[in-house]
Every structure is written in C-alpha cells, then in structure tokens.
Scaffold this active site. Structure first.
Site, PDB file in Angstrom:
ATOM      1  CB  CYS A 331      13.901  14.996  26.862  1.00  0.00           C
ATOM      2  SG  CYS A 331      12.566  14.722  26.083  1.00  0.00           S
ATOM      3  NE  ARG A 360       3.728  17.308  27.363  1.00  0.00           N
ATOM      4  CZ  ARG A 360       3.998  16.303  26.396  1.00  0.00           C
ATOM      5  NH1 ARG A 360       3.308  16.233  25.351  1.00  0.00           N
ATOM      6  NH2 ARG A 360       5.269  15.884  26.382  1.00  0.00           N
ATOM      7  CD  GLN A 378       5.920  11.946  27.001  1.00  0.00           C
ATOM      8  OE1 GLN A 378       7.109  12.347  27.798  1.00  0.00           O
ATOM      9  NE2 GLN A 378       5.703  12.236  25.973  1.00  0.00           N
ATOM     10  CG  ASP A 380      10.352   9.936  27.543  1.00  0.00           C
ATOM     11  OD1 ASP A 380      10.416   9.816  26.189  1.00  0.00           O
ATOM     12  OD2 ASP A 380      10.050  11.206  28.055  1.00  0.00           O
ATOM     13  CG  HIS A 382      15.987  10.433  26.221  1.00  0.00           C
ATOM     14  ND1 HIS A 382      15.678  10.689  27.477  1.00  0.00           N
ATOM     15  CD2 HIS A 382      15.480  10.974  25.218  1.00  0.00           C
ATOM     16  CE1 HIS A 382      14.715  11.567  27.408  1.00  0.00           C
ATOM     17  NE2 HIS A 382      14.431  11.771  26.207  1.00  0.00           N
ATOM     18  CE  LYS A 462       6.853  13.620  14.128  1.00  0.00           C
ATOM     19  NZ  LYS A 462       5.695  13.799  14.915  1.00  0.00           N
ATOM     20  CG  HIS A 508      13.784  12.422  22.079  1.00  0.00           C
ATOM     21  ND1 HIS A 508      13.540  13.042  23.523  1.00  0.00           N
ATOM     22  CD2 HIS A 508      14.073  13.162  21.228  1.00  0.00           C
ATOM     23  CE1 HIS A 508      14.272  14.198  23.107  1.00  0.00           C
ATOM     24  NE2 HIS A 508      14.498  14.279  22.117  1.00  0.00           N
TER      25      HIS A 508
HETATM   26 ZN   LIG Z   1      12.823  12.764  25.291  1.00  0.00          ZN
END
Ligand SMILES: [Zn+2]
Ligand SMILES: [Zn+2]
Length: 634
Positions: A331, A360, A378, A380, A382, A462, A508
């Site tokens: 992000c 991570r 990921q 991902d 946005h 979410k 997200h």
């Molecule tokens: Zn994000």
C-alpha cells in the site's frame, strides 16, 4: 415482554421465562429438539432466563451454529473423562476450532500417546451415555478464584477477567469448568465424535511457559457426517501440498531460507498461468498495473504508520547509513504512485493493481509449506473513488471475485466486518455510511453475507471472502477493505467538479490473497491433478515401439508445441505399462499412446487422467479440442 420468533410471529409474556419454557410454550417437540437458542444474535443455553424484549431463534441439530455448541461440549466431556482417568490433571483452554475442538491439558508426570486416544474415547462414550445435565452457574470473582484454587491455569484465566464481572461455570456430573458457554442441555447429544491427534502446546502460546498436551477432536450430530468427515481427513493427508509439491516437482524449501519457497520449473508454470490469468482479467476490467520497490526507507514507513505498529514483523537493513525496511505490504508504495499526479474526479474510479512481493517475519514454528511463508506475492489493488461510487465498485468487485473463483470451482461465503468497539479511527457517521455502502452493494446483487460485529480493521469496515475447497475446508482469501487511514496519512487528494480539492475514498482488495498460499490451496483442492490450462505438462506422448512409432510421435509433439501446448515425449527404453503408470503418478491430463493403428490412420488415441476410457480422434481434432479446453479454462 415480547419474544419475536424467526418467522416474525410474536409471543408475549407477563414474567421472565427461561428459553426452555418459551420453547415448551411453542411446542413440546421444539423444546425437546432444541440444543440452544440465539437471543438477539447471541447463542445461549436453554436454561438461560430472558426478561426483556428479544429476538429468539431456537437451534436444533440442523443449524450450522449448533455444531460449535456440540463440539465445545465434547471438549468439556473430554476434560471430564481425562480428570477421571488422571485425577491430578489440570486444564488450560478448550476452544472450538474449524472442524472440531481441542483441549490443552497438563498431565503432570503422565504422557499421552496416540494409542491412548481410543481408550479415552471409549470412556467418554460411557460417561456421555449417563446423560448428565449440563448446568450453568454464576460466581463472583472471589468465589470463582476460591472455587478453582487448585487449578493454576484457571486461576490465571480468572485473574485476567474484570473483578466486577460475574463469572460463569458449567457443571456436569462430577466435573466443573470455568467457561463462557454456551453448552448443550445434556451429554446425551454427544454420540458421534472422535479424538484425532495430539500435539504439544505452550500455555498461552508462550515458549517460556510450560508445554501442555493438546488433544484434538471433532464431533457431529450424525454418524454419517462424522464418517464423511473422517474420510475427508484421510483425503487431506493424501493431498498434503508439501508431499505433492515434492512428487510433482512444484516447489522446494531449504534450511538456508526457512519460509522462503523456491519455485521449481513445474511450479513456475502453475504460477505463471495463474499470474497471466490475473493480468488478463484485470486489464480487461480497466485496471492500471504497477510494480513498487521491495525496499523503501524508514521515513515512508513512519508516514504509513508501519514503523510504529508493525515493525516487529518487518525485515530492516541499512543503505548509505539510512534505515530501510523490506515492504510487508504494497500500500505505501501505491500511495506514492497516486501522489505523483494531480487527479480529477473524471479519472475515478482509478483502479491500480500490483502483484507485489512482500516479506513478513513469521515465527519459525508457525511456518507451514506454502500456507505460511515469510515472503509472498499479494495480488493487491487500490481503488480510488468518490464516496458515491462505493456501491457500484463493490458490486463489480464481487462479480469479478465470483468469476475468478468459479474458474477453480471454489465456492465462497462473504462476511462483513464492522467498526471495532474501541480501537478505530474516524467519525462514527462515516463508518456507518461505509458499512451501509458495503451492505447495500451485496443486497443489490442478492449476495447473502454474515455480519461480524466489531471485527473490522481499525481503519475501516471490510468484506472477507471465505472459500470452500473440494475437501470442505474454509480458506480466507479475498478481501475488500475500505481505508479511512492511509488517504489521510498520505494526504491524498483529487479535484472535484467545482475545482476544489477533496480527499478520495480508497479501498484495498486482494482476490487470491497470496499467490503462494493460493497455489498451496489449489494443489490440495485438485489433489495435484490440475485442469489442463494450468497443468505443468498437458500431454504425454508415449510411442509403443521406438523402432516404428518414434517418427510419428516426434511429429505430433512438434505440432502440439507449435500451438503452445506443453507436451513431453517418453521414448525411454522402458516397458509401456511402466511409462503409462509414471504419467499417471505425475497426473498429466492427456496421455497419448502411439502404436501401429495411429501411425497408419494419422490419428491420436488419448486417455484423460483418472479415466479408463480411450478415445481415438484425428490429430487435427485433438489439437482443436485441447486448445478449446485451455481457452475456456475447463
Ligand atoms: Zn493496500
Ligand atoms: Zn466451555
């Protein structure tokens, strides 16, 4: 008081009543088959007393939520039985987990082995058949401490509770447990259960504490369901992706990088197919695609807040005497890309996707094949927009998720998580509007969903997508999250139709979640027998005799390769039966055996993986049919 039942009918009572009495009042048969009740959304024991207007739904064996009550009650029965067999045993916690339950037990000097489980199970059945009532009692904090003074773990649990709160305990026959409940009315419901395995578990998950014995088990209301589940468990063992990953040469792990998977050539094909599917679909859906750096400096992580809230999970390093962190999320990098340009409301919705590699730190004990790794990709994206666009965008996202999951025959459920009770940012009114927008989107396209009150992230509500694989396991993969935090922190803006600067709404979203984990799920979901479009090798050509059939076979391989079909030929000097069996163990979708007949008539005789039937078609027809199958991703 008024009691509203699920069908909308209302019963009125002058005085307070227990749920048993209310059920009885409706019908004796309802009371007899009810194992608990849902009161204003909360599951309660049948002898709980209701004194205010409430919505009440009685739960029977048919209700999915009843399973948790049964399983947790089975955990108490396990504890009761262990206490009888090992009177000095002490108990930690015994919660319900997906598909079953466990109980953590301190057996002192005694050691349990898997061979003891059958004996304990038998004793559990004997105790359950006595049909003890399970009764709830309430104690004050001090009385509870006093009651459990011999149980060090329970004492510790009680000490964590607020002193002014009432503490509930559950009694059955000679056994009492500290517990929030709810529980079954009696032990007679516990008939079809199984103790499955043992593991060591540190008290409260802390390796400085004593290691307790964790006993895992499961329970169902019918023998058929239990048998079905046990068979499923066998199948899951067979399909373990770590085992299949080795057998099919998909990936490897090395002690030189715990939690950092290596992709082998076959696994790389799976990955590439999955990624190009993702790229194709997203480009068609109007996404812009970017890639942001793996490493960014401390200053950025301070702006995003990760430096303060997430640092223990981040790998850090130094470049030119400046601190850097390897990104745990994509992000913040995405925010920098957004800020590069001045945006207008006319650009919205702006959808920016990234297959981003994140790192991570996970505890070494938590690592598990591809399911729990230390670096993963990921998928991902946005989405930047105005508040009015949320409903429409979420609707489109749900349709997109549905399409992509359906390609893998994965079913799903949606859960909506709302504002946490205390730890959240922003105005309540904004939260309410955001939650309503998510709910409206689902309502408008007629998707059922479950609400998880208070389970949202601190920065916004979410939607979570829980997938169900072919062995009925549930996987949290997709997520759509509204974020009221990062647009503030990064001071994002756009110019509205009056030429004024505004803050955009951002969400997200991830569909597979992690590519690595999703491949792990797919390996087990398909048992390694991938659909043709993903299969590392799609066709195996096996000449019966290298002296007579090799030329035709080579020719066929070339024709297939020209059409980008992944084909291999097995012309080793091995017996035909051996080569066919090997193609089977590698789970190759199409096996083609080339003999005299095929060479003479310019035909292909193929057999699909897992099928007995052999089918003969012309070479051209074969190419058409396999290309069509790949195109349609069947
Ligand atoms: Zn994000
Ligand atoms: Zn309990």
């Amino acid at each position: 008081m008024k009691i509203v039942l699920p069908d909308g009918s209302i019963r009125e009572y002058e005085n307070e009543k227990s749920l048993n009495e209310i059920a009885d009042d409706i019908s004796i048969s309802l009371r007899k088959k009810s194992i608990a009740a849902k009161v204003n959304g909360k599951i309660m024991d049948m002898d709980r007393v209701i004194s205010a207007d409430s919505e009440v739904a009685f739960l029977t064996e048919q209700d999915e939520e009843s399973l948790e009550v049964l399983r947790h009650s089975t955990a108490h029965l396990l504890a009761e039985t262990v206490k009888k067999l090992y009177p000095h045993a002490h108990f930690g916690v015994g919660p319900v987990i997906e598909d079953g339950f466990y109980y953590d037990i301190d057996l002192g000097e005694d050691v349990l082995t898997e061979s003891d489980l059958g004996r304990i199970e038998k004793e559990m059945k004997k105790i359950a058949s006595q049909n003890s009532r399970i009764e709830r009692e309430v104690l004050s904090y001090d009385d509870a401490l006093n009651y459990f003074h011999d149980d060090p773990y329970k004492v510790e649990l009680i000490k964590d509770l607020p002193k002014d709160e009432e503490i509930s305990i559950y009694k059955q026959s000679h056994f009492t447990d500290l517990c929030r409940g709810p529980h079954l009315p009696g032990t007679k419901w516990i008939k079809h259960f199984k103790l499955l395995s043992l593991a060591g578990a540190y008290w409260r998950g802390n390796s400085d504490n004593k290691q307790l014995t964790r006993v895992y088990g499961t329970a169902f209301f019918s023998k058929e369901e239990l048998d079905d589940h046990l068979q499923n468990l066998e199948e899951r063992k067979k399909r373990d992706h770590r085992k299949l990953g080795k057998q099919l040469d998909l990936f490897m792990l090395s002690e030189y990088g715990p939690g950092f998977p290596f992709w082998l050539p076959n696994g790389m094909i799976l990955r590439r197919e999955l990624e190009s599917f993702w790229y194709d679909v997203h480009l068609k859906e109007g996404y812009k695609l970017i890639q942001t750096p793996i490493m960014l400096n401390k200053e950025l992580w301070e702006v995003s807040g990760h430096w303060y809230n997430y640092k223990e999970n981040m790998y850090t390093s130094e470049i030119d005497e400046q601190e850097f962190a390897i990104k745990p999320m994509n992000c913040p990098g995405g925010m920098l890309v957004y800020k590069r340009d001045i945006h207008s409301y006319k650009d919205f919705p702006l959808k920016v996707g990234e297959l981003g590699l994140v790192h991570r730190h996970e505890a070494s004990g938590a690592l598990n094949g591809l399911f729990r790794v230390r670096n993963f990709t990921q998928d991902d994206a946005h989405i930047f927009m105005t508040e009015e666009m949320i409903v429409q965008e979420v609707k489109e996202l749900v349709r997109l998720f549905e399409y992509m999951y359906s390609v893998f025959n994965l079913e799903y459920n949606i859960e909506l998580s709302t504002r946490p009770e205390s730890k959240y940012i922003g105005e309540i009114a904004t939260w309410d509007r955001a939650e309503k927008a998510l709910a409206d989107a689902l309502d408008e396209i007629g998707k059922p969903y479950k609400i998880n009150p208070g389970d949202g992230a601190f920065y916004g509500p979410k939607l979570d997508f829980k997938l169900r694989d072919s062995m009925k396991r549930i996987w949290q993969c997709g997520t759509i999250q509204l974020d009221m935090n990062l647009p503030e922190r990064f001071d994002l803006s756009y110019i509205d139709s009056h030429g004024e600067k505004q803050r955009p709404v951002m969400l997200h979203r991830a569909l597979f979640g992690s590519i690595e984990r999703f491949i792990g799920i797919l390996i087990e979901h398909y048992g390694g027998a991938f659909p043709t479009w993903m299969a590392p090798v799609q066709v195996k050509v096996i000449p019966v005799n290298n002296d007579y059939h090799l030329g035709f076979s080579k020719d066929l391989v070339e024709k297939l390769q020209e059409k980008s079909i992944r084909v291999e030929m097995d012309d080793r000097d091995e017996k035909l039966g051996y080569k066919i069996r090997e193609a089977q163990t590698k789970k190759i979708p199409y096996q083609i055996v080339v003999g005299d007949k095929e060479v003479e008539s310019n035909e292909v005789t193929y057999r699909l993986y897992g099928e007995k039937e052999q089918i003969t078609v012309s070479v051209a027809e074969f190419i058409d049919l396999i290309q069509e199958e790949i195109k349609l991703k069947k």
